[in-house]
Design an enzyme around this catalytic site. Structure first.
Site, PDB file in Angstrom:
ATOM      1  N   HIS A 160       0.927  -2.040  11.882  1.00 39.87           N
ATOM      2  CA  HIS A 160      -0.452  -1.813  12.318  1.00 39.87           C
ATOM      3  C   HIS A 160      -1.265  -3.104  12.347  1.00 39.87           C
ATOM      4  O   HIS A 160      -1.969  -3.392  13.327  1.00 39.87           O
ATOM      5  CB  HIS A 160      -1.113  -0.799  11.371  1.00 39.87           C
ATOM      6  CG  HIS A 160      -2.483  -0.379  11.782  1.00 39.87           C
ATOM      7  ND1 HIS A 160      -2.716   0.478  12.837  1.00 39.87           N
ATOM      8  CD2 HIS A 160      -3.708  -0.690  11.279  1.00 39.87           C
ATOM      9  CE1 HIS A 160      -4.016   0.679  12.966  1.00 39.87           C
ATOM     10  NE2 HIS A 160      -4.642  -0.018  12.032  1.00 39.87           N
ATOM     11  N   ASP A 189       3.365   3.184  12.667  1.00 40.52           N
ATOM     12  CA  ASP A 189       3.287   1.727  12.516  1.00 40.52           C
ATOM     13  C   ASP A 189       3.105   1.321  11.058  1.00 40.52           C
ATOM     14  O   ASP A 189       2.641   0.244  10.770  1.00 40.52           O
ATOM     15  CB  ASP A 189       2.154   1.161  13.383  1.00 40.52           C
ATOM     16  CG  ASP A 189       0.765   1.605  12.947  1.00 40.52           C
ATOM     17  OD1 ASP A 189       0.649   2.338  11.942  1.00 40.52           O
ATOM     18  OD2 ASP A 189      -0.221   1.208  13.601  1.00 40.52           O
ATOM     19  N   SER A 241      -7.768  -0.640  16.162  1.00 42.32           N
ATOM     20  CA  SER A 241      -7.860   0.417  15.161  1.00 42.32           C
ATOM     21  C   SER A 241      -9.188   1.176  15.278  1.00 42.32           C
ATOM     22  O   SER A 241      -9.497   1.733  16.335  1.00 42.32           O
ATOM     23  CB  SER A 241      -7.663  -0.190  13.761  1.00 42.32           C
ATOM     24  OG  SER A 241      -7.406   0.800  12.810  1.00 42.32           O
TER      25      SER A 241
END
Length: 414
Positions: free
Chosen positions: A380, A348, A184
């Protein structure tokens, strides 16, 4: 962002063990996402937000995650301790008066495996343990590079010196180039780092860059976080309350949808009185009474938004096939009420696939290969847990560069 796993229990028997590696693959350095490593604080405060808050401590104590933050009064103490104070004149941030904050465990994995001392909030544990099971050794052949995730890279120069030293140390110890893995926000940190290294250095020290769920074009969720707050399921803390902390870090404005990649007419926030696109950010920050956010965004918007190629071999992996909000619809109580509806696109469930898939453009812009794998049905946060992702990472580290373009996880029984 590892919220939501605070109540997920893992095997407590996770103390580092020195194992004899079955085979030393290329070594790996992990860079966590937003909120993805522990922070510690020591305080000697001139004033208190509540008389029950500690005024002074003799020792460093856990700031993230601090279980006291879940108490009604504790959250006010926690916000005042963890907040940043932004100076519009210097364009720099500083800690709350009387607060020192440090990042524990640089070069080790414990700070990113579990975010609390009780090992209730697991993050990279599953991945690290998977690697240990195949011969890696914690803090030796797999290491962590935690950072102060409150700050964007323009205010974290010392971290990148540490990261360079760590990579060179691992290379010199094992005579093998290093894989960098980011999750991320951590992938943006890795990209910024690589963009500021000479190509000759990267050719020598970096074997590749593994990116998991990176919001390359920004995340629409960041706009909701800054406008009305998102408590991500934390008990006893309202969205409005947690918004106080979320507006006091510079990484949230940094992750706003990029004006270089999103369509000019895309509405991110819709209210009865106005529809906000990326052309309206300045008005948005004014309307939500958060003008510091505009200045933070001005400071950070160009750090990685041009997506300059990293100049190393890339494995870009992300989830698709899940409804993901790309427009938040509010009523008259904006910004102090929650959205009442959403417009969804593919993603996601946190970041749109349009944003994560921008890594594909590097294939024609750098000599080094770019591999992209889309995981259909994978959320995610699950990128760092799912067995199929962990197996693919293992194969990459074993030298098997070719990866599938799509993996379907929807039928998996967990």
């Amino acid at each position: 962002m590892p919220w939501g796993y605070l109540s997920q229990l893992f095997n407590p028997d996770s103390s580092p063990e020195r194992l004899s590696p079955k085979y030393i693959y290329d070594v790996l350095c992990l860079v966590p996402g937003n909120l993805g490593n522990r922070l510690e604080a020591k305080i000697d405060k001139p004033t208190l937000v509540h008389w029950l808050c500690y005024k002074k401590t003799e020792h460093w104590f856990p700031l993230w995650i601090d279980l006291n933050m879940f108490m009604p009064i504790g959250v006010d103490c926690w916000i005042d301790n963890i907040r940043l104070v932004y100076n519009r004149t210097t364009r720099r941030s500083s800690n709350s008066p009387g607060v020192q904050i440090r990042v524990p465990g640089f070069g080790e994995t414990y700070s990113i495996e579990f975010l609390d001392h009780n090992k209730l909030a697991g993050y990279f544990y599953s991945m690290v343990q998977h690697l240990v099971d195949v011969g890696y050794v914690r803090n030796e052949t797999v290491r962590g590079a935690p950072y102060d995730w409150r700050l964007a890279p323009n205010e974290n120069a010392a971290y990148f010196i540490q990261l360079q030293d760590l990579v060179e140390e691992m290379y010199n110890q094992y005579q093998k180039p290093v894989y960098l893995l980011g999750h991320s926000l951590g992938s943006h940190y890795v990209l910024y780092f690589l963009n500021h290294q000479p190509q000759a250095w990267k050719d020598k020290y970096i074997r590749g860059f593994i990116s998991l769920g990176a919001p390359w074009g920004g995340a629409v969720k960041a706009l909701r976080v800054l406008a009305s707050g998102v408590n991500n399921g934390i008990p006893m803390i309202s969205n409005i309350k947690i918004r106080e902390e979320q507006r006091m870090v510079t990484t949230n404005p940094w992750m706003l949808p990029s004006e270089e990649t999103w369509p000019e007419d895309h509405v991110f926030i819709s209210t009865p009185s106005f529809n906000y696109t990326h052309r309206d950010y300045k008005r948005l920050f004014t309307d939500i009474n958060y003008e510091d956010g505009w200045h933070m965004w001005e400071d950070t918007k160009n750090l990685t938004s041009n997506l300059y190629p990293p100049g190393v071999e890339v494995w870009c992996m992300y989830g698709v096939g899940l409804p993901t909000p790309v427009t938040h619809i509010y009523e008259e109580d904006f910004p102090d009420g929650d959205p009442v509806d959403f417009v969804y696109a593919d993603g996601d469930n946190t970041v749109a696939s349009f944003s994560m898939g921008l890594c594909k453009r590097w294939a024609g812009l750098q000599e080094q290969p770019v591999h992209v794998t889309e995981y259909r049905g994978l959320a995610h946060l699950d990128m760092v847990f799912h067995e199929k992702v962990l197996n693919q990472i293992q194969q990459i580290l074993e030298g098997k560069s070719d990866v599938p373009k799509e993996v379907d996880v929807r039928l998996d029984v967990k």
